[in-house]
Design a protein around this motif. Structure first.
Motif, PDB file in Angstrom:
ATOM      1  N   ALA A  53       0.821  -1.214   0.000  1.00 50.85           N
ATOM      2  CA  ALA A  53       0.000   0.000   0.000  1.00 50.85           C
ATOM      3  C   ALA A  53       0.858   1.269   0.000  1.00 50.85           C
ATOM      4  CB  ALA A  53      -0.931   0.003   1.207  1.00 50.85           C
ATOM      5  N   LEU A  54       2.040   1.218   0.596  1.00 52.41           N
ATOM      6  CA  LEU A  54       2.866   2.419   0.754  1.00 52.41           C
ATOM      7  C   LEU A  54       3.743   2.720  -0.455  1.00 52.41           C
ATOM      8  CD1 LEU A  54       3.792   4.695   2.702  1.00 52.41           C
ATOM      9  CD2 LEU A  54       5.584   3.123   3.467  1.00 52.41           C
ATOM     10  N   TYR A  55       4.388   1.723  -0.999  1.00 52.74           N
ATOM     11  CA  TYR A  55       5.379   1.960  -2.053  1.00 52.74           C
ATOM     12  C   TYR A  55       4.828   2.663  -3.297  1.00 52.74           C
ATOM     13  CZ  TYR A  55       8.792  -0.923   0.498  1.00 52.74           C
ATOM     14  OH  TYR A  55       9.661  -1.431   1.429  1.00 52.74           O
ATOM     15  N   PRO A  56       3.633   2.338  -3.791  1.00 56.42           N
ATOM     16  CA  PRO A  56       3.132   3.062  -4.970  1.00 56.42           C
ATOM     17  C   PRO A  56       2.916   4.558  -4.734  1.00 56.42           C
ATOM     18  CG  PRO A  56       1.886   1.050  -4.647  1.00 56.42           C
ATOM     19  CD  PRO A  56       2.752   1.220  -3.441  1.00 56.42           C
ATOM     20  N   LEU A  57       2.701   4.947  -3.484  1.00 52.77           N
ATOM     21  CA  LEU A  57       2.508   6.369  -3.191  1.00 52.77           C
ATOM     22  C   LEU A  57       3.747   7.188  -3.538  1.00 52.77           C
ATOM     23  CD1 LEU A  57       0.725   6.149   0.288  1.00 52.77           C
ATOM     24  CD2 LEU A  57      -0.312   6.368  -1.967  1.00 52.77           C
ATOM     25  N   VAL A  58       4.911   6.563  -3.436  1.00 51.73           N
ATOM     26  CA  VAL A  58       6.160   7.251  -3.739  1.00 51.73           C
ATOM     27  C   VAL A  58       6.227   7.632  -5.212  1.00 51.73           C
ATOM     28  CG1 VAL A  58       8.681   7.004  -3.722  1.00 51.73           C
ATOM     29  CG2 VAL A  58       7.335   6.078  -1.847  1.00 51.73           C
ATOM     30  N   ILE A  59       5.582   6.875  -6.062  1.00 49.19           N
ATOM     31  CA  ILE A  59       5.556   7.163  -7.497  1.00 49.19           C
ATOM     32  C   ILE A  59       4.343   8.028  -7.861  1.00 49.19           C
ATOM     33  CG2 ILE A  59       5.443   6.139  -9.814  1.00 49.19           C
ATOM     34  CD1 ILE A  59       8.036   5.510  -8.292  1.00 49.19           C
ATOM     35  N   MET A  60       3.182   7.706  -7.302  1.00 52.49           N
ATOM     36  CA  MET A  60       1.944   8.373  -7.704  1.00 52.49           C
ATOM     37  C   MET A  60       1.869   9.831  -7.254  1.00 52.49           C
ATOM     38  SD  MET A  60      -0.648   5.213  -6.965  1.00 52.49           S
ATOM     39  CE  MET A  60      -2.129   5.949  -7.639  1.00 52.49           C
ATOM     40  N   LEU A  61       2.311  10.125  -6.041  1.00 56.63           N
ATOM     41  CA  LEU A  61       2.180  11.496  -5.536  1.00 56.63           C
ATOM     42  C   LEU A  61       3.034  12.508  -6.301  1.00 56.63           C
ATOM     43  CD1 LEU A  61       1.809  10.846  -1.715  1.00 56.63           C
ATOM     44  CD2 LEU A  61       0.081  11.695  -3.288  1.00 56.63           C
ATOM     45  N   PRO A  62       4.312  12.242  -6.593  1.00 61.55           N
ATOM     46  CA  PRO A  62       5.052  13.260  -7.346  1.00 61.55           C
ATOM     47  C   PRO A  62       4.560  13.422  -8.782  1.00 61.55           C
ATOM     48  CG  PRO A  62       6.450  11.360  -6.981  1.00 61.55           C
ATOM     49  CD  PRO A  62       5.195  11.157  -6.177  1.00 61.55           C
ATOM     50  N   LEU A  63       3.969  12.378  -9.357  1.00 63.22           N
ATOM     51  CA  LEU A  63       3.403  12.530 -10.697  1.00 63.22           C
ATOM     52  C   LEU A  63       2.255  13.538 -10.696  1.00 63.22           C
ATOM     53  CD1 LEU A  63       3.411   8.846 -12.005  1.00 63.22           C
ATOM     54  CD2 LEU A  63       4.918  10.725 -12.685  1.00 63.22           C
ATOM     55  N   ALA A  64       1.593  13.670  -9.559  1.00 63.15           N
ATOM     56  CA  ALA A  64       0.495  14.635  -9.448  1.00 63.15           C
ATOM     57  C   ALA A  64       0.988  16.020  -9.033  1.00 63.15           C
ATOM     58  CB  ALA A  64      -0.530  14.147  -8.449  1.00 63.15           C
ATOM     59  N   LEU A  65       2.226  16.122  -8.616  1.00 63.34           N
ATOM     60  CA  LEU A  65       2.765  17.420  -8.209  1.00 63.34           C
ATOM     61  C   LEU A  65       3.295  18.217  -9.389  1.00 63.34           C
ATOM     62  CD1 LEU A  65       4.598  16.358  -4.937  1.00 63.34           C
ATOM     63  CD2 LEU A  65       2.509  17.699  -5.127  1.00 63.34           C
ATOM     64  N   PHE A  66       3.753  17.516 -10.411  1.00 61.51           N
ATOM     65  CA  PHE A  66       4.358  18.186 -11.570  1.00 61.51           C
ATOM     66  C   PHE A  66       3.714  17.692 -12.846  1.00 61.51           C
ATOM     67  CE2 PHE A  66       7.604  17.611  -8.273  1.00 61.51           C
ATOM     68  CZ  PHE A  66       7.848  18.950  -7.974  1.00 61.51           C
ATOM     69  N   PRO A  67       2.710  18.288 -13.397  1.00 54.38           N
ATOM     70  CA  PRO A  67       1.963  19.445 -12.933  1.00 54.38           C
ATOM     71  C   PRO A  67       0.967  19.050 -11.845  1.00 54.38           C
ATOM     72  CG  PRO A  67       1.024  18.685 -14.974  1.00 54.38           C
ATOM     73  CD  PRO A  67       2.227  17.817 -14.691  1.00 54.38           C
ATOM     74  N   PHE A  68       0.560  20.025 -11.087  1.00 51.37           N
ATOM     75  CA  PHE A  68      -0.317  19.795  -9.948  1.00 51.37           C
ATOM     76  C   PHE A  68      -1.670  19.270 -10.407  1.00 51.37           C
ATOM     77  CE2 PHE A  68      -3.396  21.453  -6.757  1.00 51.37           C
ATOM     78  CZ  PHE A  68      -3.010  20.638  -5.720  1.00 51.37           C
ATOM     79  N   ASP A  69      -2.070  18.125  -9.841  1.00 56.52           N
ATOM     80  CA  ASP A  69      -3.351  17.510 -10.161  1.00 56.52           C
ATOM     81  C   ASP A  69      -3.968  16.977  -8.868  1.00 56.52           C
ATOM     82  OD1 ASP A  69      -5.544  16.296 -11.282  1.00 56.52           O
ATOM     83  OD2 ASP A  69      -4.415  14.678 -12.237  1.00 56.52           O
ATOM     84  N   ILE A  70      -4.969  17.658  -8.367  1.00 47.94           N
ATOM     85  CA  ILE A  70      -5.596  17.303  -7.099  1.00 47.94           C
ATOM     86  C   ILE A  70      -6.343  15.977  -7.203  1.00 47.94           C
ATOM     87  CG2 ILE A  70      -7.793  18.493  -7.458  1.00 47.94           C
ATOM     88  CD1 ILE A  70      -5.727  18.513  -4.217  1.00 47.94           C
ATOM     89  N   LYS A  71      -6.652  15.529  -8.426  1.00 43.52           N
ATOM     90  CA  LYS A  71      -7.394  14.276  -8.596  1.00 43.52           C
ATOM     91  C   LYS A  71      -6.615  13.051  -8.147  1.00 43.52           C
ATOM     92  CE  LYS A  71      -8.582  15.740 -12.728  1.00 43.52           C
ATOM     93  NZ  LYS A  71      -8.938  15.739 -14.120  1.00 43.52           N
ATOM     94  N   VAL A  72      -5.328  13.209  -7.882  1.00 41.50           N
ATOM     95  CA  VAL A  72      -4.532  12.069  -7.417  1.00 41.50           C
ATOM     96  C   VAL A  72      -5.079  11.530  -6.100  1.00 41.50           C
ATOM     97  CG1 VAL A  72      -2.795  13.330  -6.081  1.00 41.50           C
ATOM     98  CG2 VAL A  72      -2.181  11.201  -7.196  1.00 41.50           C
ATOM     99  N   ILE A  73      -5.724  12.381  -5.328  1.00 40.56           N
ATOM    100  CA  ILE A  73      -6.273  11.950  -4.038  1.00 40.56           C
ATOM    101  C   ILE A  73      -7.288  10.830  -4.246  1.00 40.56           C
ATOM    102  CG2 ILE A  73      -7.638  12.700  -2.050  1.00 40.56           C
ATOM    103  CD1 ILE A  73      -6.206  15.416  -2.313  1.00 40.56           C
ATOM    104  N   ARG A  74      -8.026  10.917  -5.331  1.00 38.94           N
ATOM    105  CA  ARG A  74      -9.005   9.879  -5.659  1.00 38.94           C
ATOM    106  C   ARG A  74      -8.319   8.530  -5.892  1.00 38.94           C
ATOM    107  NH1 ARG A  74     -12.116  11.450 -10.786  1.00 38.94           N
ATOM    108  NH2 ARG A  74     -12.664  13.125  -9.376  1.00 38.94           N
ATOM    109  N   TYR A  75      -7.112   8.550  -6.433  1.00 41.37           N
ATOM    110  CA  TYR A  75      -6.411   7.312  -6.783  1.00 41.37           C
ATOM    111  C   TYR A  75      -5.570   6.752  -5.643  1.00 41.37           C
ATOM    112  CZ  TYR A  75      -7.773   9.256 -11.248  1.00 41.37           C
ATOM    113  OH  TYR A  75      -8.505   9.793 -12.257  1.00 41.37           O
ATOM    114  N   VAL A  76      -5.040   7.615  -4.805  1.00 40.90           N
ATOM    115  CA  VAL A  76      -4.184   7.120  -3.721  1.00 40.90           C
ATOM    116  C   VAL A  76      -4.956   6.843  -2.442  1.00 40.90           C
ATOM    117  CG1 VAL A  76      -2.131   8.243  -4.664  1.00 40.90           C
ATOM    118  CG2 VAL A  76      -3.461   9.425  -2.919  1.00 40.90           C
ATOM    119  N   SER A  77      -6.133   7.394  -2.300  1.00 42.20           N
ATOM    120  CA  SER A  77      -6.912   7.184  -1.073  1.00 42.20           C
ATOM    121  C   SER A  77      -7.197   5.718  -0.775  1.00 42.20           C
ATOM    122  CB  SER A  77      -8.219   7.975  -1.121  1.00 42.20           C
ATOM    123  OG  SER A  77      -7.946   9.354  -1.058  1.00 42.20           O
ATOM    124  N   PRO A  78      -7.565   4.900  -1.764  1.00 47.55           N
ATOM    125  CA  PRO A  78      -7.774   3.478  -1.438  1.00 47.55           C
ATOM    126  C   PRO A  78      -6.514   2.802  -0.906  1.00 47.55           C
ATOM    127  CG  PRO A  78      -8.780   3.996  -3.546  1.00 47.55           C
ATOM    128  CD  PRO A  78      -7.993   5.200  -3.138  1.00 47.55           C
TER     129      PRO A  78
END
Length: 151
Positions: A53-78
């Protein structure tokens, strides 16, 4: 300053919160790898599920930071919710609340065994629960801040 520029400036608070969530996920990943690969602590089944559950967050969160995309919360929340539930279950196993018959890892590396402890009560499952709780809280605050800033 027009309305669009104001939204961009205000959404930087949401960006900062997401960035800090990424820093926590990255720190948790590096710490878990340190304990298993450098210190050579055995990894139980529940710890593996938390890592899944933790390791994919390291890849998914920075992809949403550059450019900023708040919709990542929908994908990482589960992933955060799943990691939190497994970590909470693991804390209950270590505390002895879950009976041995219901524990998933009785052979090999037992999940109820404390391999590392700080101050006598902060162990690896507690650190994982705290990390997932803090990441979830930061995601909630980021979404709330972004929603308030754009509407």
């Amino acid at each position: 300053m027009n309305n669009k520029e104001a939204i961009v400036v205000k959404s930087s608070h949401s960006w900062n919160l997401l960035f800090f969530a990424w820093v926590l996920a990255t720190s948790g990943t590096l710490i878990s790898l340190f304990f298993s690969e450098i210190v050579q602590l055995p990894v139980c089944v529940l710890c593996w599920y938390q890592r899944i559950a933790l390791y994919p967050l390291v890849i998914m969160l920075p992809l949403a930071l550059f450019p900023f995309d708040i919709k990542v919360i929908r994908y990482v929340s589960p992933l955060v919710i799943l990691g939190w539930l497994v970590a909470f279950f693991h804390v209950l196993v270590v505390a002895g609340v879950i009976p041995e018959a219901a524990q998933p890892c009785v052979q090999g590396v037992p999940c109820s065994e404390v391999q590392f402890s700080i101050l006598g009560f902060i162990n690896i499952p507690v650190m994982a629960l705290f990390t997932f709780s803090l990441i979830g809280f930061l995601l909630y605050l980021s979404k709330k801040q972004f929603t308030q800033d754009t509407y």
